[in-house]
Design a protein around this motif. Structure first.
Motif, PDB file in Angstrom:
ATOM      1  N   ASN A 191       0.600   2.394  -5.207  1.00  0.00           N
ATOM      2  CA  ASN A 191       1.755   1.519  -5.002  1.00  0.00           C
ATOM      3  C   ASN A 191       1.847   1.112  -3.537  1.00  0.00           C
ATOM      4  OD1 ASN A 191       2.730   1.763  -7.677  1.00  0.00           O
ATOM      5  ND2 ASN A 191       3.922   3.570  -7.174  1.00  0.00           N
ATOM      6  N   GLY A 192       2.491  -0.025  -3.310  1.00  0.00           N
ATOM      7  CA  GLY A 192       2.838  -0.429  -1.953  1.00  0.00           C
ATOM      8  C   GLY A 192       1.670  -0.882  -1.094  1.00  0.00           C
ATOM      9  N   SER A 232      -2.285  -0.180  -1.431  1.00  0.00           N
ATOM     10  CA  SER A 232      -2.562   0.144  -2.827  1.00  0.00           C
ATOM     11  C   SER A 232      -3.999  -0.228  -3.172  1.00  0.00           C
ATOM     12  CB  SER A 232      -1.585  -0.626  -3.722  1.00  0.00           C
ATOM     13  OG  SER A 232      -1.837  -0.369  -5.078  1.00  0.00           O
ATOM     14  N   SER A 260      -3.726  -2.007  -8.441  1.00  0.00           N
ATOM     15  CA  SER A 260      -2.883  -3.214  -8.386  1.00  0.00           C
ATOM     16  C   SER A 260      -3.161  -4.083  -9.612  1.00  0.00           C
ATOM     17  CB  SER A 260      -3.154  -4.009  -7.106  1.00  0.00           C
ATOM     18  OG  SER A 260      -2.730  -3.279  -5.986  1.00  0.00           O
ATOM     19  N   LYS A 282      -1.851  -2.197 -13.071  1.00  0.00           N
ATOM     20  CA  LYS A 282      -0.408  -2.157 -13.324  1.00  0.00           C
ATOM     21  C   LYS A 282       0.187  -3.531 -13.563  1.00  0.00           C
ATOM     22  CE  LYS A 282       0.812  -1.630  -8.480  1.00  0.00           C
ATOM     23  NZ  LYS A 282       1.282  -0.704  -7.469  1.00  0.00           N
ATOM     24  N   GLU A 341      11.616   3.616  -4.692  1.00  0.00           N
ATOM     25  CA  GLU A 341      10.858   2.359  -4.681  1.00  0.00           C
ATOM     26  C   GLU A 341       9.832   2.289  -5.805  1.00  0.00           C
ATOM     27  OE1 GLU A 341       8.604   5.225  -2.025  1.00  0.00           O
ATOM     28  OE2 GLU A 341      10.705   4.788  -2.412  1.00  0.00           O
ATOM     29  N   HIS A 342       9.425   3.441  -6.320  1.00  0.00           N
ATOM     30  CA  HIS A 342       8.450   3.447  -7.418  1.00  0.00           C
ATOM     31  C   HIS A 342       9.054   2.994  -8.744  1.00  0.00           C
ATOM     32  CE1 HIS A 342       5.539   5.039  -4.748  1.00  0.00           C
ATOM     33  NE2 HIS A 342       6.029   6.261  -4.717  1.00  0.00           N
ATOM     34  N   ARG A 354       6.522  -3.196 -11.677  1.00  0.00           N
ATOM     35  CA  ARG A 354       5.514  -2.511 -12.493  1.00  0.00           C
ATOM     36  C   ARG A 354       4.857  -1.353 -11.758  1.00  0.00           C
ATOM     37  NH1 ARG A 354       2.524  -6.192 -16.755  1.00  0.00           N
ATOM     38  NH2 ARG A 354       4.287  -7.450 -17.399  1.00  0.00           N
ATOM     39  N   ASN A 355       5.496  -0.875 -10.712  1.00  0.00           N
ATOM     40  CA  ASN A 355       4.940   0.245  -9.962  1.00  0.00           C
ATOM     41  C   ASN A 355       4.630   1.421 -10.883  1.00  0.00           C
ATOM     42  OD1 ASN A 355       4.842  -0.739  -7.353  1.00  0.00           O
ATOM     43  ND2 ASN A 355       6.936  -0.123  -6.883  1.00  0.00           N
ATOM     44  N   LYS A 382       5.101   5.047 -11.707  1.00  0.00           N
ATOM     45  CA  LYS A 382       6.285   5.865 -11.456  1.00  0.00           C
ATOM     46  C   LYS A 382       5.946   7.246 -10.903  1.00  0.00           C
ATOM     47  CE  LYS A 382       8.487   2.521 -13.515  1.00  0.00           C
ATOM     48  NZ  LYS A 382       8.073   1.303 -12.909  1.00  0.00           N
TER      49      LYS A 382
END
Length: 187
Positions: free
Chosen positions: A98-99, A102, A107, A110, A138-139, A143-144, A146
């Motif tokens: 994530n973020g 990533s 990327s 997801k 933030e997760h 579609r991050n 989790k």
């Protein structure tokens, strides 16, 4: 783009093309060595043992993005998995899912399939949701991914078929694998 357009880093630092897995049904998992879901390595190995002769592979990607639950590098993560869970499926280098920073493969994954919201009426999911909200809210956006042990099922033609959250049943995952393998036979 397809899954075969991506490169991944093996636990020893070598770069590998996902093209290596063309024609296989794949389960990609972001893993962690010190997570409440780490026991899933045992379940994953059983799935791998059961289906590997049918052109199925599991790819583990250690991730330290969720509560710092995988402080080891890729090589040490592989050793941990082999020593403690008898893992024989490929385990790659540490990734971010994530973020900023990533991994491009994650990327892509997801954004190819939707996620299932965690169900607050199920105790394990309620507890996980509380942990995410307190440590990594933030997760929960978009579609991050989790948490650790999110899984993506890829068909033998490279299509991202389904996403499983960490709390999803091994039986549901196995059913989806069976269906994907059966579809390959029908083609």
């Amino acid at each position: 783009m397809s899954i075969y357009n991506y490169l991944v880093r093996k636990s020893n630092g070598e770069i590998l093309s996902m093209e290596t897995y063309r024609g296989k049904t794949i389960l990609i998992v972001n893993t962690a060595s010190q997570c409440q879901f780490t026991y899933q390595f045992d379940e994953l190995q059983k799935l791998y043992d059961r289906y590997k002769e049918r052109n199925f592979v599991i790819l583990g990607f250690p991730c330290d993005q969720f509560g710092n639950q995988n402080p080891e590098n890729g090589a040490d993560s592989l050793t941990f998995c082999q020593r403690n869970y008898g893992v024989t499926f490929p385990v790659f280098d540490l990734v971010y899912v994530n973020g900023v920073g990533s991994d491009p493969l994650f990327s892509y994954l997801k954004h190819e399939v939707s996620f299932r919201n965690l169900d607050e009426t199920v105790m394990t999911e309620k507890l996980l949701l509380m942990k995410i909200k307190s440590e990594n809210p933030e997760h929960l956006q978009g579609r991050n991914i989790k948490w650790n042990f999110t899984k993506f099922l890829i068909s033998s033609d490279g299509e991202v078929v389904k996403r499983f959250e960490p709390t999803d049943s091994r039986l549901d995952i196995e059913e989806a694998i069976e269906q994907s393998l059966a579809e390959k036979v029908l083609i």
